[in-house]
Design a protein around this motif. Structure first.
Motif, PDB file in Angstrom:
ATOM      1  N   PHE A  83       0.826  -1.218   0.000  1.00 20.91           N
ATOM      2  CA  PHE A  83       0.000   0.000   0.000  1.00 20.91           C
ATOM      3  C   PHE A  83       0.855   1.261   0.000  1.00 20.91           C
ATOM      4  N   LEU A  84       0.125   2.365  -0.170  1.00 19.98           N
ATOM      5  CA  LEU A  84       0.737   3.678  -0.254  1.00 19.98           C
ATOM      6  C   LEU A  84       0.552   4.378   1.096  1.00 19.98           C
ATOM      7  N   GLN A  85       1.658   4.860   1.637  1.00 18.46           N
ATOM      8  CA  GLN A  85       1.645   5.477   2.968  1.00 18.46           C
ATOM      9  C   GLN A  85       0.597   6.588   3.104  1.00 18.46           C
ATOM     10  N   SER A  86       0.501   7.458   2.104  1.00 22.19           N
ATOM     11  CA  SER A  86      -0.410   8.605   2.231  1.00 22.19           C
ATOM     12  C   SER A  86      -1.877   8.193   2.204  1.00 22.19           C
ATOM     13  N   MET A  87      -2.164   6.934   1.903  1.00 23.51           N
ATOM     14  CA  MET A  87      -3.548   6.474   1.933  1.00 23.51           C
ATOM     15  C   MET A  87      -3.948   5.957   3.310  1.00 23.51           C
ATOM     16  N   VAL A  88      -2.995   5.961   4.232  1.00 24.93           N
ATOM     17  CA  VAL A  88      -3.290   5.517   5.598  1.00 24.93           C
ATOM     18  C   VAL A  88      -2.843   6.625   6.564  1.00 24.93           C
ATOM     19  N   PRO A  89      -3.742   7.567   6.854  1.00 25.93           N
ATOM     20  CA  PRO A  89      -3.335   8.765   7.605  1.00 25.93           C
ATOM     21  C   PRO A  89      -2.849   8.483   9.018  1.00 25.93           C
ATOM     22  N   GLU A  90      -3.129   7.294   9.526  1.00 26.27           N
ATOM     23  CA  GLU A  90      -2.665   6.954  10.881  1.00 26.27           C
ATOM     24  C   GLU A  90      -1.134   7.000  10.992  1.00 26.27           C
ATOM     25  N   HIS A  91      -0.433   6.892   9.871  1.00 31.31           N
ATOM     26  CA  HIS A  91       1.038   6.976   9.936  1.00 31.31           C
ATOM     27  C   HIS A  91       1.482   8.327  10.487  1.00 31.31           C
ATOM     28  N   THR A  92       0.890   9.380   9.948  1.00 37.54           N
ATOM     29  CA  THR A  92       1.310  10.712  10.409  1.00 37.54           C
ATOM     30  C   THR A  92       0.741  11.000  11.795  1.00 37.54           C
TER      31      THR A  92
END
Ligand code: TRP
Length: 325
Positions: A78-87
């Motif tokens: 997956f693409l990091q920016s599609m999972v806002p929980e990272h930030t």
């Protein structure tokens, strides 16, 4: 089953160094672990880039990974920016990260040198976002190169500080270093990298692969055709280690050390073998490139799967923080 997490910068097409050093290993790990692989586009913002190129860069890495064998049936891609929980987790972790610890990161110091005109806070905070990537999935094993070991030590420290301050949520994460020998750039520089122009990308046409290998740096001590060479000091021989069988390697070693064969003979053989090895990959890549919808579906499904886990972790984290609900 243990969870493996790793990230790759969306820097465009994957090259031979990425493949041999990392992706091959990612593919193999799928047999043993629950693997989560992430295209870290938010990390990429820390460097100056051309906005119009970004989506193609992400796209190229995604189809390369799939063509090389990252299997969306078994793993999460997956693409990091599609999972806002990272930030979101990154922000929480910032509060248990020492300023001095970030100042000591060698990658930050190196990058501050090479991009002195753009030393931004994102670049400084990069390792904390990386820790969030890993901890969000409570991953225990992180396949990375030697250059990322310091970041992983920091991630472990951050996890411990969190657990100590707010209560146990995160497990220990450990680097999984592959035993791959170091692949130098084709010009002999310490690293194969697209920006240094010393790599072969995996979707490069045959003619260009042959031309680049024909010019590749070899044992510097072998100046003339009649000089014997030392295969163990030759990047081309290292590459034979991946692409050629024992007989061929024996033939090269014997021929090189006695000046029985020239570098041209050795490189021609290598080019044949590289191209034979990559043949099936070229086909898979072409098929994926022609099926945009399928790739988009894979990335969306991957983000959904990742988000389900990420949401659960963030609920747990918020619970520990004592935030009002
Ligand atoms: N910093 C890593 C690199 O440059 C990429 C990365 C981002 C990563 N997040 C990660 C690697 C999490 C492992 C785990 O190669």
């Amino acid at each position: 089953m243990k969870t493996v997490f790793s990230g790759i910068q969306p820097s465009g097409e994957v090259h031979l160094g990425n493949y041999l050093g990392a992706i091959r290993n990612w593919v193999a790990l799928q047999d043993q672990y629950r693997c989560i692989y992430c295209l870290v586009d938010y990390h990429a913002l820390t460097q100056t880039y051309d906005v119009k190129d970004m989506s193609a860069r992400v796209w190229d890495v995604a189809i390369d990974l799939l063509a090389l064998g990252v299997d969306p049936e078994r793993s999460t891609l997956f693409l990091q920016s599609m999972v806002p929980e990272h930030t979101e987790l990154c922000w929480v972790l910032n509060n248990v990260t020492g300023f001095g610890d970030l100042e000591r990161m060698t990658q930050f110091k190196d990058k501050s040198g090479t991009q002195a005109d753009n030393i931004n806070v994102g670049l400084f905070d990069y390792p904390v976002l990386q820790a969030a990537d890993i901890l969000l999935y409570k991953a225990e094993l992180v396949p990375v190169g030697q250059d990322q070991v310091q970041h992983l030590e920091l991630a472990r420290r951050i996890a411990r500080s969190f657990n100590h301050r707010w209560g146990r949520v995160f497990p220990e994460c450990n680097p999984l270093l592959s035993s791959t020998p170091k692949i130098l750039g084709l010009d002999g520089q310490a690293k194969m990298s697209k920006s240094l122009g010393n790599s072969i990308t995996l979707s490069e046409p045959e003619k260009s692969v042959r031309k680049k290998l024909a010019r590749a740096a070899t044992d510097p001590a072998r100046v003339e055709r009649t000089d014997p060479g030392d295969p163990d000091k030759c990047n081309v021989f290292t590459l034979h280690g991946f692409f050629s069988d024992d007989d061929t390697r024996g033939w090269v070693r014997q021929g090189c050390t006695t000046a029985g064969i020239g570098c041209v003979d050795c490189k021609t053989k290598l080019a044949d073998n590289v191209l034979a090895h990559l043949g099936p990959y070229y086909e898979r890549r072409a098929a994926l490139a022609a099926d945009r919808d399928r790739v988009r579906d894979i990335l969306h499904a991957g983000a959904e799967k990742a988000r389900a886990v990420a949401r659960r972790t963030m609920d747990e984290v918020r619970g520990k923080l004592g935030l009002w609900r």
